[in-house]
Enzyme design. Structure first.
Site, PDB file in Angstrom:
ATOM      1  N   LYS A   1       0.849  -1.210   0.000  1.00 17.78           N
ATOM      2  CA  LYS A   1       0.000   0.000   0.000  1.00 17.78           C
ATOM      3  C   LYS A   1       0.875   1.246   0.000  1.00 17.78           C
ATOM      4  O   LYS A   1       0.666   2.166  -0.789  1.00 17.78           O
ATOM      5  CB  LYS A   1      -0.876   0.010   1.242  1.00 17.78           C
ATOM      6  CG  LYS A   1      -1.544   1.357   1.546  1.00 17.78           C
ATOM      7  CD  LYS A   1      -2.432   1.347   2.745  1.00 17.78           C
ATOM      8  CE  LYS A   1      -1.746   1.547   4.041  1.00 17.78           C
ATOM      9  NZ  LYS A   1      -1.447   2.945   4.400  1.00 17.78           N
ATOM     10  N   ASN A   2       1.899   1.270   0.865  1.00 17.45           N
ATOM     11  CA  ASN A   2       2.676   2.498   1.056  1.00 17.45           C
ATOM     12  C   ASN A   2       3.713   2.747  -0.025  1.00 17.45           C
ATOM     13  O   ASN A   2       4.400   3.769  -0.001  1.00 17.45           O
ATOM     14  CB  ASN A   2       3.325   2.492   2.448  1.00 17.45           C
ATOM     15  CG  ASN A   2       2.264   2.630   3.532  1.00 17.45           C
ATOM     16  OD1 ASN A   2       1.093   2.920   3.238  1.00 17.45           O
ATOM     17  ND2 ASN A   2       2.648   2.394   4.764  1.00 17.45           N
TER      18      ASN A   2
ATOM     19  N   ARG B   1      -4.831  10.583   4.187  1.00 18.07           N
ATOM     20  CA  ARG B   1      -3.892  11.693   4.292  1.00 18.07           C
ATOM     21  C   ARG B   1      -2.761  11.596   3.269  1.00 18.07           C
ATOM     22  O   ARG B   1      -2.128  12.599   2.942  1.00 18.07           O
ATOM     23  CB  ARG B   1      -3.346  11.812   5.692  1.00 18.07           C
ATOM     24  CG  ARG B   1      -2.779  10.524   6.245  1.00 18.07           C
ATOM     25  CD  ARG B   1      -2.371  10.706   7.688  1.00 18.07           C
ATOM     26  NE  ARG B   1      -1.606  11.902   7.857  1.00 18.07           N
ATOM     27  CZ  ARG B   1      -2.065  13.010   8.433  1.00 18.07           C
ATOM     28  NH1 ARG B   1      -3.297  13.035   8.866  1.00 18.07           N
ATOM     29  NH2 ARG B   1      -1.316  14.077   8.546  1.00 18.07           N
TER      30      ARG B   1
ATOM     31  N   CYS C   1      -5.066  12.522  12.905  1.00 19.70           N
ATOM     32  CA  CYS C   1      -5.714  11.212  12.774  1.00 19.70           C
ATOM     33  C   CYS C   1      -5.536  10.490  14.102  1.00 19.70           C
ATOM     34  O   CYS C   1      -4.934  11.004  15.035  1.00 19.70           O
ATOM     35  CB  CYS C   1      -5.128  10.440  11.609  1.00 19.70           C
ATOM     36  SG  CYS C   1      -3.633   9.561  11.996  1.00 19.70           S
TER      37      CYS C   1
ATOM     38  N   ARG D   1       0.327  14.521  12.966  1.00 22.95           N
ATOM     39  CA  ARG D   1       0.825  14.260  11.607  1.00 22.95           C
ATOM     40  C   ARG D   1       0.798  15.508  10.724  1.00 22.95           C
ATOM     41  O   ARG D   1       0.152  15.565   9.699  1.00 22.95           O
ATOM     42  CB  ARG D   1       0.048  13.114  10.970  1.00 22.95           C
ATOM     43  CG  ARG D   1       0.169  11.862  11.807  1.00 22.95           C
ATOM     44  CD  ARG D   1      -0.507  10.686  11.207  1.00 22.95           C
ATOM     45  NE  ARG D   1       0.226  10.176  10.041  1.00 22.95           N
ATOM     46  CZ  ARG D   1      -0.214   9.149   9.314  1.00 22.95           C
ATOM     47  NH1 ARG D   1      -1.359   8.584   9.619  1.00 22.95           N
ATOM     48  NH2 ARG D   1       0.483   8.714   8.273  1.00 22.95           N
TER      49      ARG D   1
ATOM     50  N   ASP E   1       4.764   0.667  12.035  1.00 23.34           N
ATOM     51  CA  ASP E   1       3.552   0.024  11.507  1.00 23.34           C
ATOM     52  C   ASP E   1       3.421  -1.428  11.950  1.00 23.34           C
ATOM     53  O   ASP E   1       2.403  -2.062  11.687  1.00 23.34           O
ATOM     54  CB  ASP E   1       3.531   0.073   9.975  1.00 23.34           C
ATOM     55  CG  ASP E   1       3.343   1.490   9.480  1.00 23.34           C
ATOM     56  OD1 ASP E   1       3.526   1.720   8.274  1.00 23.34           O
ATOM     57  OD2 ASP E   1       3.044   2.376  10.304  1.00 23.34           O
TER      58      ASP E   1
ATOM     59  N   VAL F   1       7.859   7.135  16.988  1.00 24.27           N
ATOM     60  CA  VAL F   1       7.568   7.823  15.727  1.00 24.27           C
ATOM     61  C   VAL F   1       6.288   8.654  15.825  1.00 24.27           C
ATOM     62  O   VAL F   1       6.257   9.818  15.427  1.00 24.27           O
ATOM     63  CB  VAL F   1       7.470   6.816  14.561  1.00 24.27           C
ATOM     64  CG1 VAL F   1       7.071   7.501  13.273  1.00 24.27           C
ATOM     65  CG2 VAL F   1       8.796   6.069  14.386  1.00 24.27           C
TER      66      VAL F   1
ATOM     67  N   ARG G   1      -8.528  -0.610   4.786  1.00 28.56           N
ATOM     68  CA  ARG G   1      -7.692   0.436   4.173  1.00 28.56           C
ATOM     69  C   ARG G   1      -6.355  -0.146   3.740  1.00 28.56           C
ATOM     70  O   ARG G   1      -5.754   0.326   2.786  1.00 28.56           O
ATOM     71  CB  ARG G   1      -7.429   1.557   5.186  1.00 28.56           C
ATOM     72  CG  ARG G   1      -8.652   2.320   5.605  1.00 28.56           C
ATOM     73  CD  ARG G   1      -8.259   3.560   6.349  1.00 28.56           C
ATOM     74  NE  ARG G   1      -7.269   4.313   5.594  1.00 28.56           N
ATOM     75  CZ  ARG G   1      -6.704   5.428   6.036  1.00 28.56           C
ATOM     76  NH1 ARG G   1      -7.008   5.893   7.224  1.00 28.56           N
ATOM     77  NH2 ARG G   1      -5.822   6.072   5.297  1.00 28.56           N
TER      78      ARG G   1
HETATM   79  C1  EPZ Z   1       4.134   6.978   6.231  1.00 22.19           C
HETATM   80  O1  EPZ Z   1       3.326   7.995   6.795  1.00 22.19           O
HETATM   81  C2  EPZ Z   1       3.244   5.750   6.157  1.00 22.19           C
HETATM   82  N1  EPZ Z   1       2.096   6.015   5.286  1.00 22.19           N
HETATM   83  C3  EPZ Z   1       2.762   5.362   7.557  1.00 22.19           C
HETATM   84  O2  EPZ Z   1       2.001   4.162   7.447  1.00 22.19           O
HETATM   85  C4  EPZ Z   1       3.989   5.097   8.441  1.00 22.19           C
HETATM   86  O3  EPZ Z   1       3.569   4.810   9.748  1.00 22.19           O
HETATM   87  C5  EPZ Z   1       4.899   6.339   8.434  1.00 22.19           C
HETATM   88  O4  EPZ Z   1       5.253   6.683   7.074  1.00 22.19           O
HETATM   89  C6  EPZ Z   1       6.184   6.108   9.227  1.00 22.19           C
HETATM   90  O5  EPZ Z   1       6.876   5.012   8.703  1.00 22.19           O
HETATM   91  C7  EPZ Z   1       2.267   5.970   3.944  1.00 22.19           C
HETATM   92  O6  EPZ Z   1       3.359   5.738   3.441  1.00 22.19           O
HETATM   93  C8  EPZ Z   1       1.046   6.236   3.097  1.00 22.19           C
HETATM   94  P1  EPZ Z   1       6.120  10.448   8.295  1.00 22.19           P
HETATM   95  P2  EPZ Z   1       3.866   9.538   6.790  1.00 22.19           P
HETATM   96  O7  EPZ Z   1       5.985  11.693   7.485  1.00 22.19           O
HETATM   97  O8  EPZ Z   1       4.626   9.791   5.551  1.00 22.19           O
HETATM   98  C9  EPZ Z   1       6.139  13.692  11.750  1.00 22.19           C
HETATM   99  C10 EPZ Z   1       0.186   2.730   7.791  1.00 22.19           C
HETATM  100  O9  EPZ Z   1      -0.237   2.193   8.817  1.00 22.19           O
HETATM  101  N2  EPZ Z   1       6.091  14.681  10.656  1.00 22.19           N
HETATM  102  O10 EPZ Z   1       7.359   9.622   8.135  1.00 22.19           O
HETATM  103  O11 EPZ Z   1       2.724  10.406   7.123  1.00 22.19           O
HETATM  104  C11 EPZ Z   1       4.842  12.908  11.878  1.00 22.19           C
HETATM  105  O12 EPZ Z   1       3.928  13.614  12.681  1.00 22.19           O
HETATM  106  C12 EPZ Z   1       0.627   4.178   7.829  1.00 22.19           C
HETATM  107  O13 EPZ Z   1       0.307   2.169   6.671  1.00 22.19           O
HETATM  108  C13 EPZ Z   1       6.179  16.036  10.962  1.00 22.19           C
HETATM  109  O14 EPZ Z   1       6.285  16.420  12.127  1.00 22.19           O
HETATM  110  O15 EPZ Z   1       4.871   9.492   8.030  1.00 22.19           O
HETATM  111  C14 EPZ Z   1       5.298  11.619  12.522  1.00 22.19           C
HETATM  112  O16 EPZ Z   1       5.372  11.805  13.927  1.00 22.19           O
HETATM  113  C15 EPZ Z   1       0.384   4.814   9.196  1.00 22.19           C
HETATM  114  N3  EPZ Z   1       6.137  16.947   9.940  1.00 22.19           N
HETATM  115  C16 EPZ Z   1       6.704  11.409  11.960  1.00 22.19           C
HETATM  116  O17 EPZ Z   1       7.108  12.693  11.443  1.00 22.19           O
HETATM  117  C17 EPZ Z   1       6.014  16.565   8.626  1.00 22.19           C
HETATM  118  O18 EPZ Z   1       5.996  17.446   7.735  1.00 22.19           O
HETATM  119  C18 EPZ Z   1       6.775  10.400  10.840  1.00 22.19           C
HETATM  120  O19 EPZ Z   1       5.879  10.818   9.823  1.00 22.19           O
HETATM  121  C19 EPZ Z   1       5.931  15.188   8.331  1.00 22.19           C
HETATM  122  C20 EPZ Z   1       5.976  14.271   9.356  1.00 22.19           C
END
Ligand code: EPZ
Length: 417
Positions: free
Chosen positions: A22-23, A92, A116, A121, A304, A326, A396
């Site tokens: 998915k990701n 998102r 969420c 996020r 995850d 995370v 999802r």
């Molecule tokens: C991706 O989300 C994945 N989703 C998530 O999988 C996964 O948990 C996550 O990466 C971490 O590995 C997809 O790929 C569609 P991040 P993403 O930006 O990109 C903070 C699932 O279950 N952050 O790496 O949204 C954020 O709040 C989902 O399949 C900021 O502060 O994750 C978080 O605490 C859930 N500012 C951390 O970084 C930003 O601009 C990691 O977020 C961006 C992120």
């Protein structure tokens, strides 16, 4: 509304085919916005989030044809630049249209995703990077309005290794003028998959998979022809199922190299993990050893998989400590696991799990995607019957999960609630 009913206590045995990730599929689908022509993406999983991505592409003016797991996208005539709130709040990852639309059309209007279940996020790092590349960003009425005549290469340092931020900026930089350097970039396998696909489209990208990615912008890309990598989190979920039910499961198509941290921790917990030519085999052990984990960006233990691994630790012979580093609120599954008899105490971002032999089935409620997977796993190992409600969360990110578990010997069915 539907729910899943599980009669637990059966050992799972057999073979399961791992679906496309998915990701990885989500950013790859949005990468088609970078250029016109007919794109072809294979091994796309049939998931709610993928359907949402298809709706968004269509909203923007692309046409999408699905032939099983093959998606054909025609993105020559984009006539909108807005990702509307009702789609973004559903998924998102819709914010990943920002980079491609800005790079291709010089304009994008994307609803802020909002928080969420697992955390706030924000997307501040995405926006900071696009501004560094010359985009003018305005926030109004819950939307991001971004404009840029032509993005220019920049050196961008991510305050933390954001997966989505790395993907958005890598796609934007592919068509920028000059060189972009992403420092402290995310290293997830899905980033490498996206970089490989973009490179096949004519992008010039070095270093994907490391924390420093260099992108040499080009004037034009040609259509995507690619096949999505296997889903390491779906695979991990089935691996934990084998460990929890003293089962013996072969995962066809799983890629061990994507899951070294999880494999190491499953072995530490007493499971036997064997690398095969076409995947992996996991054999559970009667005695599950307690193991401490801390979730980290790749190659650390994946966030995850935290909820699923906690379900395993609830059956361990001893106490384990699980730290979620995370996301700030990714313990929503704990109070549901406690309804099944798990002994878990939370202190900030740390959960202390006192393992016990017996989980006992009960009605529980899914709160987010991976929490729902955790509850299904717990139900498979628990005595008696477990009912998991609100399984739209599950749909999802998992393709036909109850069918796959039934093929492995589980007594599991989906019913109308
Ligand atoms: C991706 O989300 C994945 N989703 C998530 O999988 C996964 O948990 C996550 O990466 C971490 O590995 C997809 O790929 C569609 P991040 P993403 O930006 O990109 C903070 C699932 O279950 N952050 O790496 O949204 C954020 O709040 C989902 O399949 C900021 O502060 O994750 C978080 O605490 C859930 N500012 C951390 O970084 C930003 O601009 C990691 O977020 C961006 C992120």
């Amino acid at each position: 509304m539907e729910k899943i009913i599980i009669h637990g206590g059966r050992r799972l045995k057999g073979e399961v085919a791992i679906s496309g990730a998915k990701n990885a599929a989500l950013p790859l689908l949005f990468a088609t916005l970078l250029t016109g022509g007919r794109h072809c993406l294979d091994n796309v999983p049939a998931l709610r989030d993928i359907h949402t991505a298809e709706q968004l592409l269509t909203t923007l003016g692309a046409s999408v044809e699905r032939h099983g797991s093959r998606f054909e996208v025609e993105a020559s005539h984009l006539n909108h630049v807005e990702a509307p709130y009702d789609l973004v709040r559903t998924m998102r990852a819709s914010v990943l249209v920002l980079g491609p639309l800005l790079a291709r059309l010089g304009h994008a209007r994307v609803s802020l995703p909002g928080g969420c279940a697992i955390g706030a996020r924000p997307i501040n790092l995405h926006l900071k990077g696009l501004e560094a590349m010359g985009a003018r960003i305005e926030l109004s009425h819950g939307y991001v309005e971004a404009r840029a005549r032509r993005l220019r290469g920049a050196r961008i340092y991510f305050d933390l290794p954001t997966v989505g931020g790395t993907e958005n900026l890598m796609m934007a930089a592919s068509l920028a003028r000059g060189t972009t350097v992403l420092e402290n970039a995310a290293c997830e396998p899905e980033i490498v998959d996206l970089a490989q696909a973009l490179t096949r489209m004519g992008a010039r990208i070095e270093g994907a998979g490391s924390d420093r990615i260099v992108i040499e912008g080009v004037d034009e890309l040609h259509p995507l022809q690619y096949s999505v990598m296997p889903d390491r989190i779906e695979a991990g979920t089935f691996m934990v199922a084998a460990a929890m039910t003293r089962g013996d499961i072969r995962l066809r198509g799983a890629r061990p190299g994507d899951m070294e941290a999880l494999i190491s921790k499953l072995r530490e917990a007493g499971a036997e993990v064997t690398v095969l030519d076409d995947g992996l085999r996991v054999q559970g052990n009667r005695h599950i050893r307690p193991v401490n984990i801390k979730t980290l960006p790749h190659p650390g233990f994946p966030t995850d998989m935290q909820a699923q691994f906690m379900a395993l630790m609830a059956l361990a012979e001893g106490t384990s400590v699980i730290t979620e580093s995370v996301f700030e609120n990714r313990f929503m599954h704990v109070c549901e696991l406690q309804r099944l008899g798990a002994d878990i105490a939370i202190e900030g971002s740390t959960a202390t799990v006192k393992g016990s032999r017996g989980l006992v089935g009960a009605p529980v409620m899914a709160t987010d995607l991976r929490a729902s997977a955790c509850l299904v796993l717990a139900g498979l190992a628990a005595e008696n019957t477990t009912e998991v409600a609100r399984i739209y969360h599950l749909d999802r990110g998992y393709e036909r999960i109850e069918e796959k578990f039934r093929q492995l010997g589980a007594s599991i069915e989906r019913v109308k609630a």
